[in-house]
Design a protein around this motif. Structure first.
Motif, mmCIF file in Angstrom:
data_model
loop_
_atom_site.group_PDB
_atom_site.id
_atom_site.type_symbol
_atom_site.label_atom_id
_atom_site.label_comp_id
_atom_site.label_asym_id
_atom_site.label_seq_id
_atom_site.Cartn_x
_atom_site.Cartn_y
_atom_site.Cartn_z
ATOM 1 N N TRP A 191 0.849 -1.188 0.000
ATOM 2 C CA TRP A 191 0.000 0.000 0.000
ATOM 3 C C TRP A 191 0.884 1.237 0.000
ATOM 4 C CZ3 TRP A 191 -4.531 1.897 -1.045
ATOM 5 C CH2 TRP A 191 -4.900 3.160 -0.539
ATOM 6 N N GLN A 220 1.286 0.460 8.836
ATOM 7 C CA GLN A 220 1.009 -0.944 8.552
ATOM 8 C C GLN A 220 -0.479 -1.238 8.721
ATOM 9 O OE1 GLN A 220 3.602 -3.827 10.435
ATOM 10 N NE2 GLN A 220 5.346 -2.438 10.320
ATOM 11 N N ASN A 221 -1.093 -0.659 9.732
ATOM 12 C CA ASN A 221 -2.540 -0.834 9.913
ATOM 13 C C ASN A 221 -3.306 -0.271 8.719
ATOM 14 O OD1 ASN A 221 -2.267 -2.111 12.393
ATOM 15 N ND2 ASN A 221 -2.572 -0.236 13.585
ATOM 16 N N ARG A 224 -3.125 -2.754 5.866
ATOM 17 C CA ARG A 224 -4.016 -3.900 6.049
ATOM 18 C C ARG A 224 -5.474 -3.517 5.790
ATOM 19 N NH1 ARG A 224 -0.588 -4.559 10.739
ATOM 20 N NH2 ARG A 224 1.032 -6.104 10.275
ATOM 21 N N GLU A 225 -5.846 -2.306 6.167
ATOM 22 C CA GLU A 225 -7.218 -1.848 5.919
ATOM 23 C C GLU A 225 -7.535 -1.791 4.440
ATOM 24 O OE1 GLU A 225 -7.301 1.881 7.907
ATOM 25 O OE2 GLU A 225 -7.344 0.988 9.928
ATOM 26 N N GLY A 227 -6.250 -4.027 2.313
ATOM 27 C CA GLY A 227 -6.014 -5.359 1.776
ATOM 28 C C GLY A 227 -4.600 -5.638 1.352
ATOM 29 N N CYS A 228 -3.636 -4.914 1.901
ATOM 30 C CA CYS A 228 -2.220 -5.102 1.557
ATOM 31 C C CYS A 228 -1.448 -5.646 2.747
ATOM 32 C CB CYS A 228 -1.604 -3.774 1.110
ATOM 33 S SG CYS A 228 -2.351 -3.099 -0.394
ATOM 34 N N GLU A 229 -0.376 -6.391 2.441
ATOM 35 C CA GLU A 229 0.421 -7.000 3.508
ATOM 36 C C GLU A 229 1.421 -6.027 4.120
ATOM 37 O OE1 GLU A 229 -1.149 -10.178 0.926
ATOM 38 O OE2 GLU A 229 -0.018 -8.336 0.497
ATOM 39 N N GLN A 230 1.877 -5.046 3.365
ATOM 40 C CA GLN A 230 2.868 -4.100 3.877
ATOM 41 C C GLN A 230 2.652 -2.739 3.236
ATOM 42 O OE1 GLN A 230 5.023 -2.966 5.749
ATOM 43 N NE2 GLN A 230 5.802 -4.620 7.010
#
Length: 368
Positions: A191, A220-221, A224-225, A227-230
């Protein structure tokens, strides 16, 4: 005076059966060995009280500088067991040099490189049974067991004024690490955050200090919101150039044989990054360090002139990046699977670390 690390062996080490059960599936950072390396520093005596001691909690005064002003640094490196049972560190002096550079930036005492190396060596020797066997016959990424070492240095003087601490503690922990990709190497999606920045010119981006990582958790949060790992950071000056991927350095493989990576300055000088740049010519790649605009990354991935992207770091070695997302766009790298060049570079690094290929660079350091 040199700093030595004599062994005070643990009276009650973990029983062998329990240790073997842990080594069968250690994960990452979940378990710790029986011992730790220790040393202390103060302005009057300098470095002193070095040793390898039983792993145990230690107490800090509530006014310790590290608790209030974050004056601390750390490192990460690994010990590897080769097929003949010997134990090796990979480029530990580079970690020692970076540890000293981080200490300078955080106004902490510099630990001599030789003392850093002795601490790591003696801890690995004391806890040699904790270094896992490496299985090279499984799927790609499955045979990468190692012993992860975490040296750190914290300011401990109890004082509520903003100045460098007059006291500090050095420790090295050891934690068995399983394969980062136990089912085979997979790709991640990054992201591109426009909300957060990792570092600025003149800041602490080139130092390995906890504040950099604490500041990354919100980003990082955010990833994830979406849909990505990093997360992928851009420069803080508003030039729109890419910097780092979370806790790893980023590299691009081009169709005409370049290995592109952002130049140093506000990013961490990664040991794995440097290893990949040094090995690149052996795989027919030309390493290039320069500013890389996000616009260039997006357009070249879309048109296929950037064919592969990966992130480099100690934990995962090389992590294929198969896509990017940002506000209003999503881009797939190549066909959305790990690239052949990325996997070849990854294998080249691992083969060196585990002694499966000749070390022509002098990077391996034998411990036992």
């Amino acid at each position: 005076m040199s700093l030595d690390f004599p062994l005070d062996r643990a009276a009650h080490p973990l029983p062998g059966a329990e240790r073997r059960a842990i080594l069968a599936d250690p994960g990452f950072g979940r378990w710790f060995t029986d011992h730790m390396a220790v040393a202390a520093w103060d302005t009057e005596r300098g470095w002193h009280d070095g040793g390898i001691r039983p792993l145990a909690p230690f107490t800090l005064h509530p006014g310790a500088a590290v608790l209030h002003y974050g004056q601390e640094i750390f490192e990460g490196l690994k010990a590897y067991r080769h097929a003949d049972g010997s134990l090796w560190l990979f480029r530990p002096r580079d970690n020692a040099r970076r540890f000293a550079a981080s200490a300078r930036r955080l106004a902490l005492p510099e630990l001599p490189e030789d003392a850093f190396l002795r601490a790591a060596e003696e801890l690995v020797r004391a806890d040699a049974d904790w270094v896992p066997e490496a299985d090279a016959d499984g799927p790609e990424g499955s045979g990468e067991q190692s012993l992860y070492l975490r040296p750190f240095l914290i300011a401990t003087e109890p004082f509520l004024g903003v100045r460098p601490s007059a006291q500090a503690l050095f420790r090295v922990l050891a934690s068995p690490a399983g394969p980062y990709f136990p089912s085979g190497v997979t790709g991640v999606t990054l992201w591109v955050t426009e909300t957060y920045a990792r570092a600025a010119a003149g800041g602490t981006g080139a130092a390995k200090c906890g504040g950099n990582y604490a500041g990354s958790l919100a980003a990082q949060n955010e990833a994830r919101e979406h849909g990505c790992e990093q997360v992928l950071y851009l420069d803080s000056a508003g030039h729109g150039t890419i910097e780092e991927s979370g806790t790893m350095n980023l590299c691009l493989v081009t169709r005409d044989g370049e290995l592109l990576t952002p130049a140093l300055g506000t990013i961490l000088e990664g040991v794995t990054r440097d290893t990949v740049l040094a090995l690149a010519p052996e795989l027919g790649l030309r390493p290039v360090e320069r500013a890389i605009p996000l616009a260039e990354l997006r357009s070249r991935v879309a048109e296929g002139t950037v064919t592969e992207v990966f992130a480099a770091g100690t934990a995962a070695v090389l992590t294929p990046v198969t896509g990017f997302k940002g506000e209003g766009y999503a881009v797939t790298v190549g066909d959305g699977t790990p690239g052949a060049t990325t996997l070849a570079l990854r294998r080249a690094v691992l083969d060196l670390q585990y002694g499966r290929t000749e070390d022509r660079h002098g990077w391996l350091h034998r411990v036992r």
